[in-house]
Enzyme design. Sequence first.
Site, PDB file in Angstrom:
ATOM      1  N   LYS A 124      42.957  26.155  41.968  1.00 10.99           N
ATOM      2  CA  LYS A 124      41.815  27.015  41.605  1.00 10.99           C
ATOM      3  C   LYS A 124      40.539  26.276  41.942  1.00 10.99           C
ATOM      4  O   LYS A 124      40.520  25.037  41.966  1.00 10.99           O
ATOM      5  CB  LYS A 124      41.842  27.312  40.104  1.00 10.99           C
ATOM      6  CG  LYS A 124      41.046  28.538  39.704  1.00 10.99           C
ATOM      7  CD  LYS A 124      41.858  29.801  39.853  1.00 10.99           C
ATOM      8  CE  LYS A 124      41.056  31.050  39.591  1.00 10.99           C
ATOM      9  NZ  LYS A 124      41.941  32.230  39.486  1.00 10.99           N
ATOM     10  N   ASP A 164      37.889  35.573  42.497  1.00 11.59           N
ATOM     11  CA  ASP A 164      38.055  35.609  41.048  1.00 11.59           C
ATOM     12  C   ASP A 164      36.704  36.124  40.526  1.00 11.59           C
ATOM     13  O   ASP A 164      35.972  36.781  41.273  1.00 11.59           O
ATOM     14  CB  ASP A 164      38.416  34.206  40.500  1.00 11.59           C
ATOM     15  CG  ASP A 164      38.907  34.243  39.048  1.00 11.59           C
ATOM     16  OD1 ASP A 164      40.082  34.539  38.827  1.00 11.59           O
ATOM     17  OD2 ASP A 164      38.109  33.991  38.125  1.00 11.59           O
TER      18      ASP A 164
HETATM   19  P1  NDP Z   1      34.693  40.408  38.508  1.00  8.55           P
HETATM   20  O1  NDP Z   1      33.648  39.402  38.769  1.00  8.55           O
HETATM   21  O2  NDP Z   1      34.924  41.487  39.481  1.00  8.55           O
HETATM   22  O3  NDP Z   1      34.428  41.096  37.091  1.00  8.55           O
HETATM   23  C1  NDP Z   1      34.363  40.342  35.930  1.00  8.55           C
HETATM   24  C2  NDP Z   1      34.078  41.267  34.769  1.00  8.55           C
HETATM   25  O4  NDP Z   1      34.196  40.524  33.557  1.00  8.55           O
HETATM   26  C3  NDP Z   1      32.658  41.805  34.789  1.00  8.55           C
HETATM   27  O5  NDP Z   1      32.639  43.045  34.144  1.00  8.55           O
HETATM   28  C4  NDP Z   1      31.908  40.741  33.995  1.00  8.55           C
HETATM   29  O6  NDP Z   1      30.700  41.179  33.425  1.00  8.55           O
HETATM   30  C5  NDP Z   1      32.919  40.435  32.918  1.00  8.55           C
HETATM   31  N1  NDP Z   1      32.705  39.074  32.431  1.00  8.55           N
HETATM   32  C6  NDP Z   1      32.674  37.935  33.162  1.00  8.55           C
HETATM   33  N2  NDP Z   1      32.409  36.877  32.402  1.00  8.55           N
HETATM   34  C7  NDP Z   1      32.246  37.360  31.160  1.00  8.55           C
HETATM   35  C8  NDP Z   1      31.954  36.755  29.930  1.00  8.55           C
HETATM   36  N3  NDP Z   1      31.746  35.436  29.833  1.00  8.55           N
HETATM   37  N4  NDP Z   1      31.877  37.558  28.823  1.00  8.55           N
HETATM   38  C9  NDP Z   1      32.075  38.903  28.940  1.00  8.55           C
HETATM   39  N5  NDP Z   1      32.356  39.533  30.092  1.00  8.55           N
HETATM   40  C10 NDP Z   1      32.434  38.770  31.172  1.00  8.55           C
HETATM   41  O7  NDP Z   1      36.020  39.578  38.242  1.00  8.55           O
HETATM   42  P2  NDP Z   1      37.548  40.066  38.255  1.00  8.55           P
HETATM   43  O8  NDP Z   1      37.640  41.470  37.800  1.00  8.55           O
HETATM   44  O9  NDP Z   1      38.123  39.679  39.552  1.00  8.55           O
HETATM   45  O10 NDP Z   1      38.179  39.099  37.164  1.00  8.55           O
HETATM   46  C11 NDP Z   1      38.326  39.464  35.796  1.00  8.55           C
HETATM   47  C12 NDP Z   1      39.410  38.619  35.159  1.00  8.55           C
HETATM   48  O11 NDP Z   1      40.646  38.817  35.830  1.00  8.55           O
HETATM   49  C13 NDP Z   1      39.159  37.110  35.204  1.00  8.55           C
HETATM   50  O12 NDP Z   1      39.702  36.515  34.042  1.00  8.55           O
HETATM   51  C14 NDP Z   1      39.984  36.667  36.414  1.00  8.55           C
HETATM   52  O13 NDP Z   1      40.349  35.300  36.315  1.00  8.55           O
HETATM   53  C15 NDP Z   1      41.179  37.583  36.262  1.00  8.55           C
HETATM   54  N6  NDP Z   1      41.984  37.795  37.462  1.00  8.55           N
HETATM   55  C16 NDP Z   1      41.423  38.266  38.614  1.00  8.55           C
HETATM   56  C17 NDP Z   1      42.208  38.493  39.725  1.00  8.55           C
HETATM   57  C18 NDP Z   1      41.667  39.070  40.973  1.00  8.55           C
HETATM   58  O14 NDP Z   1      42.460  39.335  41.885  1.00  8.55           O
HETATM   59  N7  NDP Z   1      40.391  39.334  41.094  1.00  8.55           N
HETATM   60  C19 NDP Z   1      43.654  38.175  39.712  1.00  8.55           C
HETATM   61  C20 NDP Z   1      44.148  37.773  38.416  1.00  8.55           C
HETATM   62  C21 NDP Z   1      43.327  37.567  37.360  1.00  8.55           C
HETATM   63  P3  NDP Z   1      29.303  40.822  34.125  1.00  8.55           P
HETATM   64  O15 NDP Z   1      29.179  41.777  35.258  1.00  8.55           O
HETATM   65  O16 NDP Z   1      28.283  41.005  33.054  1.00  8.55           O
HETATM   66  O17 NDP Z   1      29.406  39.396  34.560  1.00  8.55           O
HETATM   67  O1  2IT Z   2      43.825  34.509  38.851  1.00  4.60           O
HETATM   68  C1  2IT Z   2      44.312  34.901  39.926  1.00  4.60           C
HETATM   69  O2  2IT Z   2      45.532  35.062  40.079  1.00  4.60           O
HETATM   70  C2  2IT Z   2      43.394  35.251  41.016  1.00  4.60           C
HETATM   71  N1  2IT Z   2      42.177  35.177  40.832  1.00  4.60           N
HETATM   72  C3  2IT Z   2      43.920  35.649  42.363  1.00  4.60           C
HETATM   73  C4  2IT Z   2      44.376  34.457  43.143  1.00  4.60           C
HETATM   74  C5  2IT Z   2      44.727  34.732  44.581  1.00  4.60           C
HETATM   75  O3  2IT Z   2      44.978  33.727  45.270  1.00  4.60           O
HETATM   76  O4  2IT Z   2      44.778  35.876  45.009  1.00  4.60           O
END
Ligand code: NDP
Ligand code: 2IT
Length: 444
Positions: A124, A164
Amino acid sequence: MSIDKIYEQVVNRNPGEVEFHQAVKEVLESIEPALEQHPEFVSAKIVERIVEPERQIIFRVPWIDDNGDVQVNRGFRVQFNSAIGPYKGGLRFHPSVYLGIIKFLGFEQIFKNALTGLAMGGGKGGSDFDPKGKSDNEVMRFCQSFMTELTRHVGPDTDVPAGDIGVGRREIGYMFGQYRRLVNRFEGVLTGKGPEWGGSLGRPEATGYGLVYFTQEMLKDNGEDLKGKTVAISGSGNVAQFALDKCLQMDAKVITLSDSSGCIYDPDGIDRDKLEYVMKLKNIKRGRIKEYAEEYDVEYIEGGRPWGFECDVALPSATQNELNAKEAEELIDNGVIAVAEGANMPSTPDAIETFLEKDIMFGPAKAANAGGVSVSGLEMAQNSQRLSWSFEEVDSKLQGIMKNIYRTTADYGQKFGSEGNLVLGANVGGFMKVAKAMMDLGVI
Ligand code: NDP
Ligand code: 2IT
């Protein structure tokens, strides 16, 4: 060394990295029964080795903002474990990022990636850079500087980052552009690329869709169905948006979304038109979820989280530790029967304990959100073949992978813990594969 002693050593060796300690503790507690059956893992010190990253890189990221002023951020890449494949895992750009967050995420990724059944190790990275309020040009200059250093540490057979929090198609594009320019090779060094430049169809949807496929498997295994259910989702980014999309396809009603400023509650349900509005608001305008409440005249709770409303299913999909024990109780009082984690480590340890004690179906992050990295693995496979598969092909593979992950997790839960304990099942299921590989590879 006993599990307690190993944990103590992790805390002492990694001072102040509380999220990393939390992630390690949960895994160590789960794998005790597996270690009893495998004394060879204990004498080979597999656990002592698995909690220590293979390599940690911290670097300076200087860039110039639109006023011509120099800015300095910090970049990270933690290459945690490559026993079963090249390091694989996302990059997070958020002001809260420090080594402890990247290590917790990298550690989780080892076991998540093992559960997918694909050949991917765990890693990561990210930066404390805050993309909020920055112009596209500023984001581009930051990404180019970040990638200029990262390039020496990654490669399609070495380490393959992805998105992420704060890293989506725009950022991946700028980073891929810079990598390609530096090495003069067009190769699959990042996933989550645009479909026109080597990306897999279905990758943007994969985490949210996979989360809902997993949830449906879990519900069906317990004689339930997502159809007709009311769902609370947190976050409004990539994972939340496509979880909502798939819930709509499965005839479930989603009543909440949130961002770091607050949450909205829409008792009529967020329909397809409203989802389109959210996607434009968040992905193009880069606005706040509060604007949804103004647009549709619904309740907005400043600083609130969406766990206080009547619902059947909760899908926390924003960030770590966004659902505590008190909120878990509230969800249960409001009728929740199933929780599946879209975000990484969104439930605090006592929230998880509450759900398990009350027999709420609980899908832990490592298993439930593994759809994203799974399709990243499929993107790597397509890049290696120089072929592009159709959306339907990718989506049907994703469905198969999520079913397998659910089965593996449920089976390991039953074998080593108690029926329905998917937390233990995911930890042991992921650990066993990596531990066996580490045994075969010698002392590495
Ligand atoms: P994005 O940046 O697209 O969206 C993040 C969302 O979470 C936004 O709505 C953001 O709000 C909110 N957020 C971020 N930080 C905080 C915080 N400290 N407190 C409250 N809300 C918060 O990210 P993703 O949707 O890609 O990721 C969301 C989660 O999913 C993370 O935990 C990530 O690790 C996990 N994840 C993502 C994957 C992927 O493929 N993208 C795969 C697996 C897991 P704001 O706009 O105000 O920042
Ligand atoms: O937390 C996760 O699994 C991710 N942000 C996606 C990782 C990836 O390599 O697609």
